[in-house]
Scaffold this motif. Structure first.
Motif, PDB file in Angstrom:
ATOM      1  N   ALA A  16      -1.125 -17.294 -33.363  1.00 30.71           N
ATOM      2  CA  ALA A  16      -0.023 -17.997 -32.686  1.00 30.71           C
ATOM      3  C   ALA A  16       1.227 -17.156 -32.820  1.00 30.71           C
ATOM      4  O   ALA A  16       2.085 -17.398 -33.660  1.00 30.71           O
ATOM      5  N   GLU A  17       1.363 -16.135 -31.960  1.00 30.24           N
ATOM      6  CA  GLU A  17       2.425 -15.139 -32.146  1.00 30.24           C
ATOM      7  C   GLU A  17       3.809 -15.743 -31.974  1.00 30.24           C
ATOM      8  O   GLU A  17       4.741 -15.441 -32.720  1.00 30.24           O
TER       9      GLU A  17
ATOM     10  N   GLN B 269      -3.655 -23.073 -39.877  1.00 33.34           N
ATOM     11  CA  GLN B 269      -3.793 -23.109 -38.427  1.00 33.34           C
ATOM     12  C   GLN B 269      -3.207 -24.405 -37.889  1.00 33.34           C
ATOM     13  O   GLN B 269      -3.048 -25.385 -38.599  1.00 33.34           O
ATOM     14  N   THR B 270      -2.846 -24.330 -36.580  1.00 33.98           N
ATOM     15  CA  THR B 270      -2.314 -25.513 -35.898  1.00 33.98           C
ATOM     16  C   THR B 270      -3.458 -26.442 -35.553  1.00 33.98           C
ATOM     17  O   THR B 270      -4.636 -26.098 -35.682  1.00 33.98           O
TER      18      THR B 270
ATOM     19  N   ASP C 236      -4.911 -22.506 -33.510  1.00 32.71           N
ATOM     20  CA  ASP C 236      -4.215 -21.219 -33.528  1.00 32.71           C
ATOM     21  C   ASP C 236      -3.824 -20.880 -34.960  1.00 32.71           C
ATOM     22  O   ASP C 236      -3.269 -21.714 -35.688  1.00 32.71           O
TER      23      ASP C 236
ATOM     24  N   GLU D 176       4.752 -18.881 -32.437  1.00 33.77           N
ATOM     25  CA  GLU D 176       5.065 -19.735 -33.574  1.00 33.77           C
ATOM     26  C   GLU D 176       5.397 -18.896 -34.802  1.00 33.77           C
ATOM     27  O   GLU D 176       6.341 -19.182 -35.544  1.00 33.77           O
TER      28      GLU D 176
ATOM     29  N   ARG E  37      -7.430 -16.676 -32.750  1.00 34.48           N
ATOM     30  CA  ARG E  37      -6.263 -16.300 -31.949  1.00 34.48           C
ATOM     31  C   ARG E  37      -4.987 -16.539 -32.749  1.00 34.48           C
ATOM     32  O   ARG E  37      -4.771 -17.616 -33.289  1.00 34.48           O
TER      33      ARG E  37
ATOM     34  N   GLU F 146       3.624 -26.683 -38.982  1.00 34.12           N
ATOM     35  CA  GLU F 146       3.621 -27.117 -37.586  1.00 34.12           C
ATOM     36  C   GLU F 146       4.746 -28.121 -37.345  1.00 34.12           C
ATOM     37  O   GLU F 146       5.391 -28.114 -36.290  1.00 34.12           O
TER      38      GLU F 146
ATOM     39  N   ASP G 201      -4.399 -27.118 -32.741  1.00 34.41           N
ATOM     40  CA  ASP G 201      -5.117 -26.526 -31.615  1.00 34.41           C
ATOM     41  C   ASP G 201      -5.997 -25.366 -32.050  1.00 34.41           C
ATOM     42  O   ASP G 201      -6.644 -24.727 -31.208  1.00 34.41           O
TER      43      ASP G 201
ATOM     44  N   SER H  14     -10.907 -20.791 -34.354  1.00 37.33           N
ATOM     45  CA  SER H  14     -10.307 -19.764 -33.491  1.00 37.33           C
ATOM     46  C   SER H  14      -9.666 -18.672 -34.331  1.00 37.33           C
ATOM     47  O   SER H  14      -9.119 -18.925 -35.401  1.00 37.33           O
TER      48      SER H  14
END
Length: 482
Positions: free
Chosen positions: A6-7, A118-119, A123, A9, A4, A158, A121, A2
């Motif tokens: 993670a704003e 990234q997380t 993000d 976070e 996207r 995270e 998920d 992804s």
């Protein structure tokens, strides 16, 4: 993967970095992993970056002093556009970066290698990177190790976010619990300070709350009756009517005012005027709330007050037939005073009530007339009349007795109460801004006793006390002492 961002976070991590809160174990590990990445890749700088739509923020080894750069100039922005490791061996020969201000200006970057963070998920948080100001090659093993370290940094970041969110949730929970405790304490303090008896019942008639006044009225502790019903507390003949009213309130969803007879802790049956109204708890259950005030004395004195009002009305009818007002001061005149004196003296004698008289005289009033004229003297008398009207109680009768003398009749007032009024009048006179010169008064006071045959003797005693005040130097109150 992804793309996207993670704003939320990233905003949280940026705030933590800005406040320099990365001092516990997970954040220390991130710093150590950054240093390890630089050491493995043989570069002077390793850094973790966060990205938003416009900027990047980063923590790095001490060699790089900058902490924020625009997003369009960031090498890391290219990392998040692809999957896996990005390596720039020499930025001068790479058309994507040859004109980049970080290359052409300070710090003059030549080498860059980075992996996305990234997380779980998917993000994006940012990147783990190593940089140098000289061209450099990265071995396959170094690249693989950098990717492994990137996954470790992602996990640590995270974990930091989760821990921060948990701490915030716990803080909010503690604040909410403290707020509830404060609200309950405020509610209890307010209800216990109230002079009215207050209580709350559930739909079955069980007491859920009652305040201190309620407990004191019935001689119990503040918790002894909680959970008990009317049937367990009151006689059957009182319980039935009370329960009917309770149900009418809850079913009809309205306020009901009622007068109830309740036996107190002293065994005396008292009259309570109660107001019952519905309310709801947090679960939506209907409850019954009530407040009550003791009106026993009001009920007991009702007949007497009615008789007193009739007598007073009859007296007022007689007074209306007379010229009862002093034209200059607006107070009652001497005739009106003497009419009222006869009535109040007779009533006080028959009902064994207190009665007092104040006789006031303006000190050196002749000097006022002689120095500033009679108009000035009249103004002094008018203003003194106003002071008396606005200082005495409603049942009291202030009057102009003659010349510069005034009299106040005080029904149901003994020596202490009358003396208090006299002092208040003198204080008002003392602070009044008189037009020409400060003014003082002298006051004589007399209270009724069994030796008096009529009200005129009471006035005579007040007159004797007034002359004693004059002889003692004026500007004072003297009480008749026989």
């Amino acid at each position: 993967m992804s793309t996207r961002l993670a704003e939320n976070e990233n905003a949280s991590l940026k705030e933590i970095w800005t406040q320099e809160l990365l001092d516990s174990q997970p954040e220390q590990e991130c710093d150590e992993l950054v240093k390890l990445a630089a050491a493995i890749c043989g570069t002077p700088v390793g850094l973790v970056t966060l990205l938003d739509e416009r900027h990047q923020w980063f923590r790095s080894t001490d060699w790089l002093k900058r902490r924020e750069t625009p997003r369009e100039a960031a090498f890391c922005a290219h990392v998040v556009r692809q999957s896996g490791l990005l390596v720039v061996t020499d930025s001068f020969t790479d058309p994507r970066f040859a004109s980049n201000p970080l290359v052409t200006n300070e710090p003059g970057l030549r080498f860059f290698a980075g992996v996305p963070l990234q997380t779980v998920d998917g993000d994006l948080l940012g990147t783990l990177s190593v940089i140098d100001i000289v061209p450099r090659l990265l071995s396959e093993e170094q690249g693989h190790t950098l990717e492994v370290l990137g996954r470790q940094v992602s996990a640590r970041l995270e974990l930091l976010l989760q821990r921060t969110a948990l701490e915030q949730a716990l803080k909010e929970k503690e604040e909410a619990a403290a707020g509830l405790r404060a609200s309950e304490e405020l509610f209890r303090a307010f209800m216990n300070a109230s002079p009215f008896m207050s209580y709350i019942k559930d739909s079955a008639g069980r007491l859920l709350f009652y305040n201190r006044s309620f407990a004191q009225r019935f001689g119990v502790s503040e918790y002894a009756w909680l959970g008990r019903t009317d049937e367990q507390l009151w006689p059957r003949n009182l319980t039935k009517s009370s329960r009917i009213h309770d149900l009418e309130v809850m079913v009809g969803d309205r306020i009901i005012e009622n007068e109830e007879q309740v036996r107190g802790a002293d065994g005396v049956i008292r009259s309570l005027r109660s107001f019952k109204f519905p309310c709801h708890d947090s679960a939506g259950n209907i409850l019954l709330a009530g407040v009550a005030v003791d009106v026993s004395e009001e009920v007991a004195h009702k007949a007497e007050l009615e008789r007193y009002h009739r007598e007073l009305e009859e007296a007022n009818n007689r007074l209306r037939k007379l010229a009862v007002t002093d034209e200059l001061t607006g107070l009652r005149n001497r005739r009106a005073f003497e009419e009222r004196l006869v009535m109040e003296f007779s009533m006080a004698r028959r009902r064994n009530r207190e009665l007092s008289v104040l006789l006031l005289d303006v000190d050196d009033f002749k000097k006022v007339n002689d120095r500033w004229g009679h108009a000035a003297g009249d103004e002094v008398l008018r203003r003194l009349g106003t002071i008396l009207q606005t200082t005495v109680r409603l049942p009291d009768l202030p009057a102009r007795y003659g010349g510069e003398e005034f009299v106040v009749l005080l029904p149901e007032s003994g020596q202490e109460s009358a003396l208090g009024l006299a002092k208040r009048v003198m204080s008002r006179v003392a602070i009044e801004k008189w037009e020409n010169a400060p003014l003082t008064i002298s006051i004589g006071m007399a209270a009724m006793d069994e030796s008096l045959a009529n009200g005129y003797q009471l006035v005579e005693r007040a007159d004797e006390a007034l002359y004693a005040a004059k002889r003692a130097g004026k500007n004072r109150v003297v009480v008749y002492n026989g």
